[in-house]
Design an enzyme around this catalytic site. Structure first.
Site, mmCIF file in Angstrom:
data_model
loop_
_atom_site.group_PDB
_atom_site.id
_atom_site.type_symbol
_atom_site.label_atom_id
_atom_site.label_comp_id
_atom_site.label_asym_id
_atom_site.label_seq_id
_atom_site.Cartn_x
_atom_site.Cartn_y
_atom_site.Cartn_z
ATOM 1 C CB SER A 38 5.120 -8.718 40.759
ATOM 2 O OG SER A 38 5.280 -9.615 41.610
ATOM 3 C CE LYS A 39 -2.489 -7.958 39.446
ATOM 4 N NZ LYS A 39 -3.129 -8.517 38.383
#
Ligand code: GLU
Length: 470
Positions: free
Chosen positions: A239-240
């Site tokens: 994820s980010k």
């Protein structure tokens, strides 16, 4: 049978690196089997799907070279066709109208929860005999088989089997008359003639539901391959939080698409000991059946290493356009492509990304405004002043300006003064670049050209003289 795969992104943000990997696997599977790779934009979420998001996905796929073999299909445009399928199922008694109100469903759910059961619709409208009030909203549900199981041989996951009593009667059409996701996916896959569905493992739970629609319609089941998801080095889903996850962010950070493709294909798949693959090699060798079931761990350092290999293996003229872009990002307004092409070979050996290459190329465009303190302390020392001054003098009176002449001049200077080449070359590096790490001095001098080189050398000589005098 010609194989047909599809990548089916939902355009709600950017092209995630995990999505790009799915697209790559679809593409490679099609190439290896001599089939077709298609693209379907799943834009049914009208609020979240934007034209910009679609363009970003197309741009990411174009950059990776994963261009579909047929024009892209836009799912939302097929809504009438999806409804037609639902109505066919209704007519054939394979689906039914469910008039349960939201309250009724909520109540049922509560009841099931208190009984410790998994909340699922109990199919009460399958045989509702009581008349339904005029104008009452309804949904269309599929009659899921009450007994038995759905089973398939997943190319990656192996045998999968889900008992039908775990599934409830899937909604095909919502009360507002719009088709649901599963109905749309299955109908489009059928209409597009998809033979192999390659997608993320996160869709594994959708597959039994989708198979039920396929069976009810009497369509041919595609082959499924559910890919393990990408995880970060900490084991959590990528994820980010782990840094860049958008494909275009990798382009912007100076990665080559062939390196990203190589790295993504090698994640969870191997071919002997080979790490570096050209796209043509991947198309020839990539075998989805050999993809492992365990989560693929995304390792940025390894990607950089692979990128470095591709930078070295890529022809100069192909590195120039992305390098020009990186230079512009670093404030070099209009880098001359021919000049940049001449610089590339001096930087190609060491750079892991084109952004790094651009950083290391900056001195070719901008003269140093200061010299690195440590380098000065180490290399601009009193005993080297005379040889350095002499070298500048000799270079100034050179008739030509090329690497061979430059080298001969350095050789003659060290011979006269009895100094080692390194002792003379390092202050030259400092003069030209501001630091003592750079490509070879002859290469640098040749590319900077006579006038620019001499300006930098003379400026440094003045500095050097002041320093020694102090
Ligand atoms: N649109 C779905 C997604 O973005 C993919 C659906 C599918 O591959 O079946 O995850």
């Amino acid at each position: 049978m010609t194989t047909r795969t599809r990548f089916a992104p939902s355009p709600t943000g950017f092209l995630h690196i995990g999505g790009a990997r799915t697209a790559l696997f679809c593409y490679l599977f099609a190439r290896r089997t001599g089939g077709k790779y298609l693209l379907r934009v799943e834009d049914t979420d009208r609020e979240r799907s934007t034209a910009e998001a679609v363009e970003v996905i197309f741009e990411g796929l174009r950059w990776m070279g994963l261009n579909p073999d047929e024009p892209p299909v836009f799912q939302a445009r097929n809504a009438p066709r999806h409804l037609e399928v639902a109505h066919q199922l209704l007519r054939e008694g394979k689906a039914y109208r469910c008039h349960c109100s939201k309250d009724e469903i909520d109540q049922l759910r509560e009841q099931q929860k208190t009984q410790g059961l998994k909340p699922r619709y109990d199919g009460r409208c399958r045989s509702r005999s009581a008349p339904v009030a005029e104008g009452r909203e309804s949904v269309i549900r599929l009659k899921t088989p009450l007994a038995g199981a759905v089973a398939w041989e997943d190319v990656i996951q192996g045998p999968v089997r889900i008992e039908n009593n775990q599934l409830d009667d899937l909604i095909l059409v919502r009360s507002d008359g719009t088709p649901t996701y599963h109905l749309a996916v299955v109908t489009d896959d059928h209409d597009m003639g998809i033979t192999h569905i390659v997608r993320g493992e996160d869709h594994l739970n959708n597959t039994p539901r989708q198979i039920h629609i396929i069976e009810a319609m009497g369509w041919t089941r595609p082959v499924y391959a559910h890919m393990p998801l990408l995880h970060g080095m900490d084991g959590a889903k990528l994820s980010k939080r782990h840094g860049a996850v958008s494909v275009l962010a990798y382009r912007d950070a100076g990665f080559l698409p062939q390196a990203v493709n190589n790295y993504l294909a090698r994640l969870g798949w191997s071919f002997g000991e080979q790490e570096i693959f050209t796209m043509a090699e991947l198309e020839r060798h990539f075998d989805i059946a050999q993809v492992g079931r365990s989560a693929a761990i995304f390792d940025q350092a390894k990607l950089e290493w692979v990128n470095g290999h591709h930078i070295r293996a890529t022809a100069v003229q192909d590195l120039v356009p992305p390098l020009l872009e990186q230079l512009r990002r670093k404030g070099i307004a209009e880098p001359d492509p021919a000049y940049v092409a001449a610089l590339v070979p001096t930087l190609q050996e060491r750079a892991r990304t084109l952004a790094e290459m651009a950083d290391k190329a900056l001195f070719y465009f901008v003269a140093p405004t200061a010299y690195d303190d440590k380098a000065v302390g180490k290399h601009l020392t009193a005993p080297v002043l005379e040889p350095f001054a002499d070298l500048v003098q000799r270079l100034d009176s050179l008739e030509g300006w090329n690497e061979a002449l430059l080298e001969a001049t350095f050789q003659a200077t060290i011979a006269t003064h009895g100094v080692k080449m390194g002792k003379l070359a390092q202050p030259v590096r400092v003069a030209l670049t501001g630091s003592d790490v750079s490509p070879g001095v002859y290469e640098v001098l040749a590319r900077l050209g006579r006038s620019e080189s001499l300006t930098r050398l003379e400026r440094c000589l003045a500095f050097f003289r002041r320093r020694v005098a102090e």
